[in-house]
Motif scaffolding. Structure first.
Motif, PDB file in Angstrom:
ATOM      1  N   ARG A   1     -22.849  15.395  38.330  1.00  0.00           N
ATOM      2  CA  ARG A   1     -22.690  14.912  39.706  1.00  0.00           C
ATOM      3  C   ARG A   1     -21.267  14.418  39.958  1.00  0.00           C
ATOM      4  O   ARG A   1     -20.699  14.641  41.026  1.00  0.00           O
ATOM      5  N   PHE A   2     -20.693  13.757  38.951  1.00  0.00           N
ATOM      6  CA  PHE A   2     -19.321  13.265  39.089  1.00  0.00           C
ATOM      7  C   PHE A   2     -18.341  14.430  39.228  1.00  0.00           C
ATOM      8  O   PHE A   2     -17.435  14.401  40.059  1.00  0.00           O
ATOM      9  N   ARG A   3     -18.498  15.469  38.415  1.00  0.00           N
ATOM     10  CA  ARG A   3     -17.618  16.638  38.480  1.00  0.00           C
ATOM     11  C   ARG A   3     -17.684  17.263  39.872  1.00  0.00           C
ATOM     12  O   ARG A   3     -16.653  17.587  40.460  1.00  0.00           O
ATOM     13  N   ILE A   4     -18.878  17.384  40.412  1.00  0.00           N
ATOM     14  CA  ILE A   4     -19.040  17.948  41.755  1.00  0.00           C
ATOM     15  C   ILE A   4     -18.333  17.070  42.782  1.00  0.00           C
ATOM     16  O   ILE A   4     -17.607  17.561  43.653  1.00  0.00           O
ATOM     17  N   TYR A   5     -18.528  15.756  42.674  1.00  0.00           N
ATOM     18  CA  TYR A   5     -17.870  14.844  43.612  1.00  0.00           C
ATOM     19  C   TYR A   5     -16.355  14.948  43.501  1.00  0.00           C
ATOM     20  O   TYR A   5     -15.653  15.048  44.508  1.00  0.00           O
TER      21      TYR A   5
ATOM     22  N   SER B   1     -14.943  17.900  45.064  1.00  0.00           N
ATOM     23  CA  SER B   1     -15.001  17.830  46.532  1.00  0.00           C
ATOM     24  C   SER B   1     -13.824  17.053  47.100  1.00  0.00           C
ATOM     25  O   SER B   1     -13.504  17.189  48.280  1.00  0.00           O
ATOM     26  N   GLN B   2     -13.167  16.251  46.263  1.00  0.00           N
ATOM     27  CA  GLN B   2     -11.985  15.508  46.683  1.00  0.00           C
ATOM     28  C   GLN B   2     -10.728  16.363  46.610  1.00  0.00           C
ATOM     29  O   GLN B   2      -9.650  15.925  46.985  1.00  0.00           O
ATOM     30  N   GLY B   3     -10.871  17.570  46.115  1.00  0.00           N
ATOM     31  CA  GLY B   3      -9.760  18.509  46.008  1.00  0.00           C
ATOM     32  C   GLY B   3      -9.702  19.048  44.592  1.00  0.00           C
ATOM     33  O   GLY B   3      -9.830  18.295  43.632  1.00  0.00           O
ATOM     34  N   VAL B   4      -9.531  20.333  44.474  1.00  0.00           N
ATOM     35  CA  VAL B   4      -9.518  20.957  43.149  1.00  0.00           C
ATOM     36  C   VAL B   4      -8.411  20.377  42.284  1.00  0.00           C
ATOM     37  O   VAL B   4      -8.550  20.241  41.065  1.00  0.00           O
TER      38      VAL B   4
ATOM     39  N   GLU C   1      -7.555   8.878  39.457  1.00  0.00           N
ATOM     40  CA  GLU C   1      -7.882   7.599  38.830  1.00  0.00           C
ATOM     41  C   GLU C   1      -8.820   6.792  39.717  1.00  0.00           C
ATOM     42  O   GLU C   1      -9.763   6.160  39.225  1.00  0.00           O
ATOM     43  N   MET C   2      -8.585   6.806  41.023  1.00  0.00           N
ATOM     44  CA  MET C   2      -9.449   6.078  41.952  1.00  0.00           C
ATOM     45  C   MET C   2     -10.863   6.650  41.944  1.00  0.00           C
ATOM     46  O   MET C   2     -11.848   5.906  41.959  1.00  0.00           O
ATOM     47  N   VAL C   3     -10.961   7.975  41.906  1.00  0.00           N
ATOM     48  CA  VAL C   3     -12.278   8.608  41.864  1.00  0.00           C
ATOM     49  C   VAL C   3     -13.030   8.154  40.611  1.00  0.00           C
ATOM     50  O   VAL C   3     -14.203   7.798  40.677  1.00  0.00           O
ATOM     51  N   ILE C   4     -12.347   8.159  39.480  1.00  0.00           N
ATOM     52  CA  ILE C   4     -12.998   7.754  38.224  1.00  0.00           C
ATOM     53  C   ILE C   4     -13.402   6.289  38.262  1.00  0.00           C
ATOM     54  O   ILE C   4     -14.552   5.939  37.992  1.00  0.00           O
ATOM     55  N   THR C   5     -12.466   5.412  38.579  1.00  0.00           N
ATOM     56  CA  THR C   5     -12.768   3.982  38.516  1.00  0.00           C
ATOM     57  C   THR C   5     -13.805   3.562  39.557  1.00  0.00           C
ATOM     58  O   THR C   5     -14.557   2.620  39.319  1.00  0.00           O
TER      59      THR C   5
ATOM     60  N   ILE D   1       2.068  12.749  41.126  1.00  0.00           N
ATOM     61  CA  ILE D   1       1.731  11.334  40.925  1.00  0.00           C
ATOM     62  C   ILE D   1       0.607  10.925  41.873  1.00  0.00           C
ATOM     63  O   ILE D   1      -0.332  10.229  41.480  1.00  0.00           O
ATOM     64  N   ASN D   2       0.688  11.356  43.128  1.00  0.00           N
ATOM     65  CA  ASN D   2      -0.347  11.022  44.106  1.00  0.00           C
ATOM     66  C   ASN D   2      -1.697  11.620  43.723  1.00  0.00           C
ATOM     67  O   ASN D   2      -2.740  10.971  43.892  1.00  0.00           O
ATOM     68  N   ILE D   3      -1.703  12.840  43.216  1.00  0.00           N
ATOM     69  CA  ILE D   3      -2.953  13.476  42.787  1.00  0.00           C
ATOM     70  C   ILE D   3      -3.563  12.700  41.632  1.00  0.00           C
ATOM     71  O   ILE D   3      -4.767  12.438  41.600  1.00  0.00           O
ATOM     72  N   ASP D   4      -2.735  12.303  40.657  1.00  0.00           N
ATOM     73  CA  ASP D   4      -3.259  11.542  39.527  1.00  0.00           C
ATOM     74  C   ASP D   4      -3.806  10.200  39.994  1.00  0.00           C
ATOM     75  O   ASP D   4      -4.850   9.756  39.523  1.00  0.00           O
TER      76      ASP D   4
END
Length: 112
Positions: free
Chosen positions: A32-36, A39-42, A86-90, A79-82
């Protein structure tokens, strides 16, 4: 009892935030996390899975992080993508898991 926010939506059951890892059923959460994340951008998912090259400069064989204003447009985008990754993970972690990964310097390190 499962967490329910003020609008009645259970944790992780919204398309606007990632699924919350609650230390159960890791395989399902990971899918589910991978799908989310995708969805935030490849590129966000690629940053998590493969990492991004964070630009640095070398001075006498010492690697130093660049300062704001020293990056070109492509480097800033990386840098912005990373940062987004990080925000998605945390955002998908409870406090205990967040404490385990908050000192890592990239989304890929957090994911690994």
């Amino acid at each position: 009892m499962a967490y329910v926010n003020t609008i009645g939506c259970g944790a992780g059951q919204s398309s606007s935030r990632p699924p919350l890892f609650d230390h159960t059923n890791f395989a399902t959460w990971k899918t589910r996390f991978r799908i989310y994340a995708r969805s935030q951008g490849v590129r966000v998912w690629m940053a998590i899975e493969d990492g991004v090259i964070i630009p640095t400069k070398t001075v006498d064989d010492i690697i130093i992080e660049k300062k704001v204003g020293e990056y070109n447009t492509i480097e800033e985008e990386r840098i912005n993508i990373d940062a987004k990754a990080e925000m998605v993970i945390t955002s998908a972690l409870d406090e205990k898991e967040y404490e385990r990964v908050n000192n890592y310097k990239s989304a890929q390190e957090m994911w690994d």
